[in-house]
Design a protein around this motif. Structure first.
Motif, PDB file in Angstrom:
ATOM      1  N   ALA A   8       4.551  -1.686  -7.574  1.00 23.73           N
ATOM      2  CA  ALA A   8       4.836  -3.125  -7.509  1.00 23.73           C
ATOM      3  C   ALA A   8       3.943  -3.804  -6.478  1.00 23.73           C
ATOM      4  O   ALA A   8       3.433  -4.904  -6.714  1.00 23.73           O
ATOM      5  CB  ALA A   8       6.311  -3.356  -7.179  1.00 23.73           C
ATOM      6  N   VAL A   9       3.738  -3.160  -5.341  1.00 21.97           N
ATOM      7  CA  VAL A   9       2.878  -3.726  -4.296  1.00 21.97           C
ATOM      8  C   VAL A   9       1.445  -3.868  -4.823  1.00 21.97           C
ATOM      9  O   VAL A   9       0.819  -4.914  -4.649  1.00 21.97           O
ATOM     10  CB  VAL A   9       2.925  -2.872  -3.012  1.00 21.97           C
ATOM     11  N   LEU A  10       0.948  -2.826  -5.479  1.00 21.10           N
ATOM     12  CA  LEU A  10      -0.413  -2.908  -6.025  1.00 21.10           C
ATOM     13  C   LEU A  10      -0.515  -4.037  -7.047  1.00 21.10           C
ATOM     14  O   LEU A  10      -1.471  -4.823  -7.004  1.00 21.10           O
ATOM     15  CB  LEU A  10      -0.827  -1.586  -6.678  1.00 21.10           C
ATOM     16  N   ALA A  11       0.453  -4.121  -7.938  1.00 18.64           N
ATOM     17  CA  ALA A  11       0.416  -5.172  -8.958  1.00 18.64           C
ATOM     18  C   ALA A  11       0.469  -6.562  -8.337  1.00 18.64           C
ATOM     19  O   ALA A  11      -0.121  -7.500  -8.861  1.00 18.64           O
ATOM     20  CB  ALA A  11       1.584  -4.997  -9.932  1.00 18.64           C
ATOM     21  N   ARG A  12       1.143  -6.688  -7.223  1.00 22.72           N
ATOM     22  CA  ARG A  12       1.278  -7.993  -6.556  1.00 22.72           C
ATOM     23  C   ARG A  12       0.015  -8.393  -5.800  1.00 22.72           C
ATOM     24  O   ARG A  12      -0.386  -9.546  -5.823  1.00 22.72           O
ATOM     25  CB  ARG A  12       2.473  -7.957  -5.599  1.00 22.72           C
ATOM     26  N   ILE A  13      -0.618  -7.443  -5.115  1.00 26.13           N
ATOM     27  CA  ILE A  13      -1.727  -7.816  -4.235  1.00 26.13           C
ATOM     28  C   ILE A  13      -3.113  -7.672  -4.855  1.00 26.13           C
ATOM     29  O   ILE A  13      -4.048  -8.310  -4.400  1.00 26.13           O
ATOM     30  CB  ILE A  13      -1.681  -7.051  -2.891  1.00 26.13           C
TER      31      ILE A  13
END
Length: 155
Positions: free
Chosen positions: A74-79
């Motif tokens: 989720a963090v990768l997809a967000r940033i």
């Protein structure tokens, strides 16, 4: 859009964690793994010693591993916009490096697993490249399977 990006990243992070876990378990079962046990299981055992029954310990290890993999997805997809295979692989290498200098010493396995064997560093790198590769590829190709705007491009 942000909610979709986070949801998709989490979901693909769990899928990528399952992919790396299947490979790890196959190596353990076949005797090819240089690790004495799966790292998530070892971490939970280290944290809780003998305080939990074995089924609860395994459930906690699996749940934490899948949750951590999903959260990082989720963090990768967000940033990262857009998410690409290369960015996923870079994330895998970064997570691997962090593991080598935090979790493995915490377990008493030494930096890069050197207290047991340097093969642990190589084996865990392969596993993290699988995680990052599956995650990056899945998020990069999400639009082709759904026909909607990519969750990893701009809002």
């Amino acid at each position: 859009m942000t909610q979709h990006r986070l949801r998709d990243g989490f979901g693909y992070g769990v899928v990528a964690t399952i992919a790396m876990s299947v490979l790890m378990l196959m190596a353990l079962i076949s005797g090819l793994s240089p690790m004495p046990q799966p790292v998530p299981k070892a971490v939970v055992e280290q944290l809780f010693s003998a305080g939990l029954p074995k089924p609860a310990m395994m459930a906690l290890a699996i749940g934490l591993h899948l949750g951590y993999g999903g959260l990082i997805g989720a963090v990768l997809a967000r940033i990262a916009r857009p998410v690409t295979l290369l960015k996923g692989l870079a994330l895998g290498v970064g997570l691997w490096a962090m593991m080598q200098v935090t979790f493995l010493p915490f377990l008493g396995w030494g930096l890069f697993g050197m207290a047991i064997t340097p093969k642990i560093a190589v084996a865990t790198l392969v596993l993290h490249l699988v995680y990052g590769g599956v995650l990056g590829w899945a998020l990069d190709h999400d639009t082709s399977s759904t026909g909607r705007t990519s969750p990893t491009t701009t809002d």
